[in-house]
Scaffold this motif. Structure first.
Motif, PDB file in Angstrom:
ATOM      1  N   GLY A   1       0.935  -1.084   0.066  1.00 19.23           N
ATOM      2  CA  GLY A   1      -0.063  -0.129   0.086  1.00 19.23           C
ATOM      3  C   GLY A   1       0.886   1.349   0.136  1.00 19.23           C
ATOM      4  O   GLY A   1       0.517   2.295   0.434  1.00 19.23           O
ATOM      5  N   LYS A   2       2.095   1.151  -0.489  1.00 18.21           N
ATOM      6  CA  LYS A   2       2.976   2.007  -0.567  1.00 18.21           C
ATOM      7  C   LYS A   2       3.319   3.097  -1.716  1.00 18.21           C
ATOM      8  O   LYS A   2       4.027   3.702  -1.839  1.00 18.21           O
ATOM      9  N   THR A   3       2.215   2.611  -2.619  1.00 18.89           N
ATOM     10  CA  THR A   3       2.666   3.188  -4.250  1.00 18.89           C
ATOM     11  C   THR A   3       2.656   4.631  -4.030  1.00 18.89           C
ATOM     12  O   THR A   3       3.552   5.231  -4.514  1.00 18.89           O
ATOM     13  N   GLU A   4       1.585   5.329  -3.568  1.00 15.33           N
ATOM     14  CA  GLU A   4       1.514   6.795  -3.309  1.00 15.33           C
ATOM     15  C   GLU A   4       2.746   7.415  -2.854  1.00 15.33           C
ATOM     16  O   GLU A   4       3.330   8.328  -3.315  1.00 15.33           O
ATOM     17  N   GLU A   5       2.892   7.021  -1.639  1.00 18.15           N
ATOM     18  CA  GLU A   5       4.218   7.212  -0.897  1.00 18.15           C
ATOM     19  C   GLU A   5       5.348   7.228  -1.801  1.00 18.15           C
ATOM     20  O   GLU A   5       6.301   8.463  -1.649  1.00 18.15           O
ATOM     21  N   VAL A   6       5.693   6.138  -2.291  1.00 14.41           N
ATOM     22  CA  VAL A   6       6.862   6.206  -3.116  1.00 14.41           C
ATOM     23  C   VAL A   6       6.820   7.074  -4.375  1.00 14.41           C
ATOM     24  O   VAL A   6       7.926   7.934  -4.491  1.00 14.41           O
ATOM     25  N   LEU A   7       5.769   7.229  -5.112  1.00 16.85           N
ATOM     26  CA  LEU A   7       5.626   8.203  -6.042  1.00 16.85           C
ATOM     27  C   LEU A   7       5.728   9.762  -5.919  1.00 16.85           C
ATOM     28  O   LEU A   7       6.543  10.335  -6.480  1.00 16.85           O
ATOM     29  N   LEU A   8       5.104  10.054  -4.744  1.00 16.74           N
ATOM     30  CA  LEU A   8       5.381  11.314  -4.197  1.00 16.74           C
ATOM     31  C   LEU A   8       6.893  11.804  -3.532  1.00 16.74           C
ATOM     32  O   LEU A   8       7.360  12.875  -3.952  1.00 16.74           O
ATOM     33  N   ARG A   9       7.407  10.830  -3.085  1.00 15.16           N
ATOM     34  CA  ARG A   9       8.775  10.983  -2.613  1.00 15.16           C
ATOM     35  C   ARG A   9       9.847  11.055  -4.059  1.00 15.16           C
ATOM     36  O   ARG A   9      10.405  11.932  -4.189  1.00 15.16           O
ATOM     37  N   GLN A  10       9.499  10.041  -4.824  1.00 16.57           N
ATOM     38  CA  GLN A  10      10.458  10.174  -6.309  1.00 16.57           C
ATOM     39  C   GLN A  10      10.424  11.350  -7.023  1.00 16.57           C
ATOM     40  O   GLN A  10      11.223  11.907  -7.314  1.00 16.57           O
ATOM     41  N   THR A  11       9.111  11.786  -6.991  1.00 13.46           N
ATOM     42  CA  THR A  11       8.774  13.021  -7.667  1.00 13.46           C
ATOM     43  C   THR A  11       9.385  14.288  -6.976  1.00 13.46           C
ATOM     44  O   THR A  11       9.961  15.032  -7.642  1.00 13.46           O
ATOM     45  N   HIS A  12       8.892  14.381  -5.936  1.00 10.91           N
ATOM     46  CA  HIS A  12       9.477  15.444  -5.005  1.00 10.91           C
ATOM     47  C   HIS A  12      10.926  15.624  -5.092  1.00 10.91           C
ATOM     48  O   HIS A  12      11.470  16.778  -5.433  1.00 10.91           O
TER      49      HIS A  12
ATOM     50  N   GLU B   1       9.075  26.580 -15.662  1.00  8.41           N
ATOM     51  CA  GLU B   1       9.378  26.745 -17.035  1.00  8.41           C
ATOM     52  C   GLU B   1      10.039  25.882 -17.609  1.00  8.41           C
ATOM     53  O   GLU B   1       9.411  25.194 -18.662  1.00  8.41           O
ATOM     54  N   GLN B   2      11.039  25.348 -17.086  1.00  9.82           N
ATOM     55  CA  GLN B   2      11.840  23.916 -17.228  1.00  9.82           C
ATOM     56  C   GLN B   2      10.775  22.821 -17.397  1.00  9.82           C
ATOM     57  O   GLN B   2      10.999  21.911 -18.166  1.00  9.82           O
ATOM     58  N   ALA B   3      10.032  22.802 -16.234  1.00  7.61           N
ATOM     59  CA  ALA B   3       9.047  21.617 -16.039  1.00  7.61           C
ATOM     60  C   ALA B   3       8.099  21.407 -17.259  1.00  7.61           C
ATOM     61  O   ALA B   3       7.849  20.284 -17.655  1.00  7.61           O
ATOM     62  N   GLU B   4       7.614  22.506 -18.075  1.00  5.99           N
ATOM     63  CA  GLU B   4       6.758  22.181 -18.951  1.00  5.99           C
ATOM     64  C   GLU B   4       7.574  21.456 -20.233  1.00  5.99           C
ATOM     65  O   GLU B   4       6.404  20.692 -20.937  1.00  5.99           O
TER      66      GLU B   4
ATOM     67  N   LYS C   1       1.841  20.929  -7.213  1.00  5.55           N
ATOM     68  CA  LYS C   1       2.152  21.451  -5.784  1.00  5.55           C
ATOM     69  C   LYS C   1       3.260  22.174  -5.882  1.00  5.55           C
ATOM     70  O   LYS C   1       3.717  23.013  -5.368  1.00  5.55           O
ATOM     71  N   LEU C   2       4.355  21.363  -6.412  1.00  5.00           N
ATOM     72  CA  LEU C   2       5.813  21.823  -6.448  1.00  5.00           C
ATOM     73  C   LEU C   2       5.963  22.894  -7.504  1.00  5.00           C
ATOM     74  O   LEU C   2       6.658  23.877  -7.178  1.00  5.00           O
ATOM     75  N   LEU C   3       5.114  22.771  -8.601  1.00  2.16           N
ATOM     76  CA  LEU C   3       5.573  23.826  -9.830  1.00  2.16           C
ATOM     77  C   LEU C   3       4.595  24.531 -10.473  1.00  2.16           C
ATOM     78  O   LEU C   3       4.737  25.267 -11.535  1.00  2.16           O
ATOM     79  N   GLY C   4       3.441  24.243  -9.708  1.00  6.40           N
ATOM     80  CA  GLY C   4       2.303  24.990 -10.087  1.00  6.40           C
ATOM     81  C   GLY C   4       1.359  24.247 -11.305  1.00  6.40           C
ATOM     82  O   GLY C   4       1.860  23.400 -12.011  1.00  6.40           O
ATOM     83  N   GLU C   5       0.237  24.751 -11.291  1.00  3.94           N
ATOM     84  CA  GLU C   5      -0.841  24.093 -12.408  1.00  3.94           C
ATOM     85  C   GLU C   5      -0.301  24.261 -13.798  1.00  3.94           C
ATOM     86  O   GLU C   5      -0.665  22.906 -14.456  1.00  3.94           O
ATOM     87  N   PRO C   6       0.070  25.151 -14.392  1.00  4.79           N
ATOM     88  CA  PRO C   6       0.483  25.194 -15.709  1.00  4.79           C
ATOM     89  C   PRO C   6       1.572  24.059 -16.138  1.00  4.79           C
ATOM     90  O   PRO C   6       1.292  23.518 -17.050  1.00  4.79           O
ATOM     91  N   ALA C   7       2.435  24.055 -15.116  1.00  5.64           N
ATOM     92  CA  ALA C   7       3.535  23.175 -15.425  1.00  5.64           C
ATOM     93  C   ALA C   7       2.982  21.430 -15.450  1.00  5.64           C
ATOM     94  O   ALA C   7       3.448  20.863 -16.265  1.00  5.64           O
ATOM     95  N   ALA C   8       1.989  21.395 -14.532  1.00  2.00           N
ATOM     96  CA  ALA C   8       1.530  19.945 -14.234  1.00  2.00           C
ATOM     97  C   ALA C   8       0.591  19.659 -15.331  1.00  2.00           C
ATOM     98  O   ALA C   8       0.655  18.513 -15.875  1.00  2.00           O
ATOM     99  N   LYS C   9      -0.115  20.726 -16.024  1.00  2.00           N
ATOM    100  CA  LYS C   9      -1.074  20.387 -17.173  1.00  2.00           C
ATOM    101  C   LYS C   9      -0.143  20.142 -18.432  1.00  2.00           C
ATOM    102  O   LYS C   9      -0.493  19.317 -19.171  1.00  2.00           O
ATOM    103  N   ALA C  10       1.094  20.785 -18.441  1.00  2.00           N
ATOM    104  CA  ALA C  10       1.855  20.610 -19.829  1.00  2.00           C
ATOM    105  C   ALA C  10       2.690  19.392 -19.735  1.00  2.00           C
ATOM    106  O   ALA C  10       2.894  18.800 -20.843  1.00  2.00           O
ATOM    107  N   MET C  11       2.961  18.887 -18.703  1.00  2.00           N
ATOM    108  CA  MET C  11       3.957  17.921 -18.213  1.00  2.00           C
ATOM    109  C   MET C  11       3.334  16.541 -19.090  1.00  2.00           C
ATOM    110  O   MET C  11       2.293  16.136 -18.708  1.00  2.00           O
ATOM    111  N   ARG C  12       4.271  15.781 -19.829  1.00  2.00           N
ATOM    112  CA  ARG C  12       3.746  14.494 -20.225  1.00  2.00           C
ATOM    113  C   ARG C  12       4.115  13.539 -19.453  1.00  2.00           C
ATOM    114  O   ARG C  12       5.369  13.380 -19.049  1.00  2.00           O
ATOM    115  N   ILE C  13       3.183  12.616 -19.087  1.00  2.00           N
ATOM    116  CA  ILE C  13       3.609  11.486 -18.208  1.00  2.00           C
ATOM    117  C   ILE C  13       3.306  10.083 -18.841  1.00  2.00           C
ATOM    118  O   ILE C  13       2.145   9.908 -19.266  1.00  2.00           O
TER     119      ILE C  13
END
Ligand code: PEP
Length: 250
Positions: A138-149, A158-161, A197-209
């Motif tokens: 049950g640790k998937t969320e915790e791991v993803l948050l840590r790795q992303t952060h 700007e770089q994140a986009e 949370k880290l980089l703002g809504e526009p960066a999150a919306k633009a980033m390809r996952i």
């Protein structure tokens, strides 16, 4: 906002330069004119120049599978972002789980490499993902948050986009087990929320996952139908030109 999908091949430690050249010769005609998605091929370092030369002027970009974070120095066996840039590589995979598992890559080194890639205007494909025990515990969320952060510390909005993340559940890599499109979409939403949370809504919306883990011609279209999934990082099924072209054209 619609994000252009990225379909990237990770050849891992496969193919000699001659075999890499042969792949490109067969593959390019299969995807000629395909501009719905960005196509990236990541050979091993010894085949980079050959693949870059063969793909120049086409719709296929070429990236490395790893790099070191220093520009140059006494780091035997490593390749720097300056060197990759000089031969015309445009992308670099960072923090692949095989690098974390077998070569001591950590969240901290991934972050240093990411900052170095951005400094040299290489487009990073940053890999994150949980191992089986973490998912079952049950640790998937915790791991993803840590790795992303940790990976994105010091990166600007700007770089994140322009950056790409690959969510690759480690239990699905090379195992034939694929996350369901819903499982992948849920994980992507967690990562996108953290980027917001880290980089703002526009960066999150633009980033390809991207999703990675046993993507094949048979499951690509179901995965790509999820609006949260912005492409695929493909290992085994990218080694054959016909198979990878089918995935590109999901
Ligand atoms: C990978 O190497 O990034 C990968 C996802 O491998 P595979 O597609 O073989 O699971």
């Amino acid at each position: 906002m619609s994000r252009k999908k990225v379909i990237a091949a990770n050849w891992k430690m496969f193919k000699t330069p001659a075999q890499a050249q042969e792949f490109v010769t067969s593959f390019l005609p299969l995807v000629v004119g395909h501009d719905r998605d960005e196509i990236v091929v990541c050979p091993s370092d010894t085949s980079l120049s050959v693949v870059i030369a063969a793909a120049t002027g086409s719709n296929v970009a070429v990236g490395a599978q790893n790099m070191y974070f220093a520009d140059e120095g006494a780091f035997t066996g490593e390749t720097s972002p300056v060197m990759l840039k000089a031969i015309g590589a445009t992308h670099v995979i960072l923090g692949h789980s095989e690098r974390r598992q077998y070569f001591g890559e950590t969240d901290e080194t991934v972050n240093k490499k990411l900052l170095a890639a951005l400094k040299h205007e290489l487009k990073p494909i940053v890999c994150i993902g949980e191992v089986l025990a973490e998912r079952e515990g049950g640790k998937t969320e915790e791991v993803l948050l840590r790795q992303t952060h940790k990976a994105f510390t010091g990166v600007t909005a700007e770089q994140a986009e322009t950056m790409v993340i690959a969510y690759e559940p480690v239990w699905a890599i090379g195992t034939g087990k694929t996350a369901t499109p819903q499982m992948a979409a849920e994980a992507h939403a967690i990562v996108r929320g953290e980027i917001a949370k880290l980089l703002g809504e526009p960066a999150a919306k633009a980033m390809r996952i991207l999703y990675g883990g046993s993507v094949k011609p048979e499951n690509a279209s179901a995965l790509m139908a999820e609006s949260e999934i912005d492409g695929a990082l493909v290992g085994g099924a990218s080694l054959d030109p016909q198979s990878f072209a089918k995935i590109v054209k999901y």
